[in-house]
Every structure is written in structure tokens, then in C-alpha cells.
Design a protein around this motif. Structure first.
Motif, PDB file in Angstrom:
ATOM      1  N   TRP A 136      -6.141   3.888  -7.321  1.00  0.00           N
ATOM      2  CA  TRP A 136      -4.944   3.467  -6.587  1.00  0.00           C
ATOM      3  C   TRP A 136      -4.832   1.950  -6.575  1.00  0.00           C
ATOM      4  CZ3 TRP A 136      -6.318   7.265  -2.086  1.00  0.00           C
ATOM      5  CH2 TRP A 136      -5.954   8.564  -2.471  1.00  0.00           C
ATOM      6  N   GLU A 138      -1.958  -1.484  -7.528  1.00  0.00           N
ATOM      7  CA  GLU A 138      -0.557  -1.834  -7.710  1.00  0.00           C
ATOM      8  C   GLU A 138      -0.222  -1.827  -9.203  1.00  0.00           C
ATOM      9  OE1 GLU A 138       0.591  -5.437  -5.856  1.00  0.00           O
ATOM     10  OE2 GLU A 138      -0.100  -4.840  -3.850  1.00  0.00           O
ATOM     11  N   GLU A 188       4.132   2.856   0.401  1.00  0.00           N
ATOM     12  CA  GLU A 188       3.513   2.006  -0.616  1.00  0.00           C
ATOM     13  C   GLU A 188       3.978   2.458  -1.993  1.00  0.00           C
ATOM     14  OE1 GLU A 188      -0.373   2.953   0.593  1.00  0.00           O
ATOM     15  OE2 GLU A 188      -0.115   5.047   0.093  1.00  0.00           O
ATOM     16  N   MET A 190       2.055   2.615  -5.358  1.00  0.00           N
ATOM     17  CA  MET A 190       0.798   2.454  -6.073  1.00  0.00           C
ATOM     18  C   MET A 190       0.842   3.233  -7.382  1.00  0.00           C
ATOM     19  SD  MET A 190      -0.738   0.636  -3.768  1.00  0.00           S
ATOM     20  CE  MET A 190      -2.492   0.615  -4.121  1.00  0.00           C
ATOM     21  N   GLU A 220       3.399   6.897  -3.292  1.00  0.00           N
ATOM     22  CA  GLU A 220       2.419   6.807  -2.211  1.00  0.00           C
ATOM     23  C   GLU A 220       1.198   7.671  -2.495  1.00  0.00           C
ATOM     24  OE1 GLU A 220       3.264   8.784   1.543  1.00  0.00           O
ATOM     25  OE2 GLU A 220       5.136   9.530   0.693  1.00  0.00           O
ATOM     26  N   ARG A 221       0.078   7.250  -1.954  1.00  0.00           N
ATOM     27  CA  ARG A 221      -1.198   7.909  -2.218  1.00  0.00           C
ATOM     28  C   ARG A 221      -1.221   9.358  -1.734  1.00  0.00           C
ATOM     29  NH1 ARG A 221      -5.089   4.583   1.054  1.00  0.00           N
ATOM     30  NH2 ARG A 221      -3.230   4.469   2.369  1.00  0.00           N
TER      31      ARG A 221
END
Length: 298
Positions: A136, A138, A188, A190, A220-221
Motif C-alpha cells: 500500500w 501512493e 485515501e 493508494m 482505499e485499503r
């Protein structure tokens, strides 16, 4: 050497992309594989069977005798995206990409017969969490990867076509969960593996466990972790405490990786129902019923 595609590859490509599209590429696969091997001066050891569901994997030796694995991927399975993700990870948590072009990826040799599924469940989940955490990161600027919203849009549209009265309530719940998650906006953006589960983490020499076979996506994770939640679903469904064990697994994985529990539950619901509906529609009723029973517990 004959490069007959393993049955798992034939079945999965046909179910995912349609028999006509998959069949045309599979018919040319032996010639494609032979051409790649000759161009790169690789010596064949064996084809990995049952192998994966999206590519032919061949264990090879490079011209200097070093071991490697050649992965031949159909163009419609986006090999460029996999290559780009592996390039960004540079072997951190993932198999290392040696070279990649024309739909053929030359990879670090791992122990293909040993995945996290060989470990006891608790240990496997612990190692899986530690591995996926490394992936994970950017994404680079102008990455070109699909977003979670883009990937799930087509899946959601296909799910809306389900008319089975026993399935429709779960489909509605899954679609509502997706809409709510997207409306709230991703917490987020990622780079995600996209298909992460225990079977996608193999034993290696450079590191104990390394991820393989990404279908990279940006988001997102919680989306990435959702597929891991349902690993060994057959054991969960067979257990008397399956429902409570499922909810505990969601909470434990979410807490261990600092992910919102409700967002993980929502994406797990969506991905399980989507996979269950697709299994039913492609003639795998046992798989479909297991997944939908699991989804009903969320």
C-alpha cells in the motif's frame, strides 16, 4: 515442448472474458509461448499446474542459468498494469519483475507450490496482513491505473441483472453498500494489489512471503483487504460459529491494519456478493451459494 493451457486457466479466462475472446487467445498460446521463449533465450523446466487463472506460468532458466518464472498474459488481462505495479513496488512485498514486454513478464522464481494457505489460519492471516501492508503505497503521478469506482461500476451493473428472488435482497444490500462507500469518498488513494488473498502470497528465498498476481487498482485499503476476509470460506461456512467468526475476522483485520471496520465490512459484502452472483451465472452453484451465505453474515 507443448504448452497446453491448464484447465484452471481455460475455465477462468472463459468465465471472465467470454469463450470466444478467451478461446481465440488460448488457441494461439502455444505459439505465443514458444516465440517468447526463443526471443529471450529461455530454457523451459516445466509449466506450473494448476497454475493461475489469468496467465500461463512457465518455470525457466535464463541464458546465464539463473532460475526465473515466465508469465504469459493475454492482452485483454492488462499485463501492462501488472508490470507497472511490480515496477513501482520494486520487490518490496511482491515478486520482483526482471523484465516485461509484449504481455510476457519475466519474474523472480518463487516456490509456486507453497502459499500462505499452507499455514494454519491464524498464522496465515498474520503473514498476509504483514505482506499487504508493504504494497500500500501512493501511486506515481500519471499512473493510469483503474480506480475502485471504475472497476466496480461494471460489476455493479452486471449484478443488477440478477432476478433470482433469493439473491436479489443481498444484491440490493451490496449495491447500497457500494453507493454509500463511494458517496462518502475514499479516505485515501493508494496503489492496491486488487486481488489479494492467501493464495496470492508465495514462499520465496529473498523474503519469506511475497505477493504475486496483482490486478492493480487505486483506492482505499479497505477494498484490497475485503477479498482476504473471506479466505477459506468453506471452513467458515462449515463451522457452527461461522457467522460470529466472520465478524471477528473483519474486526481483527481492520484493527490490525488501522482500517475502518464498517468500510471493510461494506467492501467485503460487495465483493462477496459480486463473486457469488458471478459464480452462479457461470455454472458454479456450490461456490456461489457458499459466498452468498458468507455475505449474509456481514
Amino acid at each position: 515442448m507443448a504448452f497446453e493451457p491448464p484447465q484452471r486457466l481455460v475455465r477462468t479466462l472463459s468465465e471472465t472474458y467470454g469463450e470466444s475472446v478467451a478461446g481465440e487467445w488460448l488457441g494461439r498460446l502455444p505459439a505465443i509461448a514458444q516465440e517468447v521463449l526463443e526471443r529471450r533465450e529461455l530454457t523451459v523446466e516445466r509449466v506450473v499446474a494448476p497454475g493461475g487463472g489469468s496467465s500461463l506460468v512457465v518455470l525457466v532458466r535464463r541464458p546465464d542459468g539463473a532460475p526465473a518464472a515466465l508469465k504469459v498474459v493475454p492482452p485483454f488481462a492488462a499485463p501492462e498494469a501488472e508490470s507497472a505495479a511490480l515496477t513501482q513496488w520494486k520487490g518490496w512485498g511482491s515478486v520482483e519483475l526482471i523484465s516485461g514486454s509484449d504481455g510476457a513478464l519475466l519474474l523472480e522464481r518463487l516456490h509456486t507450490e507453497t502459499s500462505l494457505r499452507s499455514l494454519p489460519e491464524a498464522k496465515a492471516l498474520l503473514e498476509a496482513a504483514g505482506t499487504v501492508r508493504k504494497l500500500w503505497v501512493e501511486p506515481v503521478a500519471d499512473h493510469g491505473f483503474e480506480t475502485v469506482a471504475e472497476r466496480t461500476a461494471g460489476q455493479a451493473e452486471a449484478m443488477r441483472g440478477s432476478t433470482d428472488p433469493q439473491v436479489v435482497p443481498l444484491v440490493s444490500a451490496a449495491l447500497d453498500a457500494r453507493e454509500e462507500l463511494l458517496a462518502a469518498g475514499p479516505a485515501e488513494l493508494m496503489l492496491l494489489h486488487g486481488a489479494f488473498r492467501q493464495g496470492k502470497v508465495l514462499s520465496g528465498d529473498r523474503a519469506p512471503w511475497l505477493a504475486v498476481g496483482p490486478v492493480p487498482v487505486v483506492g482505499e485499503r479497505a477494498y484490497d483487504l475485503a477479498r482476504l476476509v473471506r479466505d477459506r470460506v468453506e471452513d467458515l461456512v462449515a463451522a457452527a460459529s461461522g457467522a460470529s467468526a466472520t465478524r471477528r475476522r473483519v474486526n481483527k483485520l481492520a484493527d490490525s491494519l488501522d482500517i475502518d471496520r464498517e468500510r471493510l465490512r461494506g467492501w467485503t459484502l460487495f465483493r462477496a456478493v459480486e463473486s457469488g452472483v458471478r459464480a452462479l451465472e457461470t455454472g458454479r452453484p456450490q461456490d456461489g451459494e457458499l459466498l452468498l451465505e458468507f455475505a449474509d453474515w456481514l
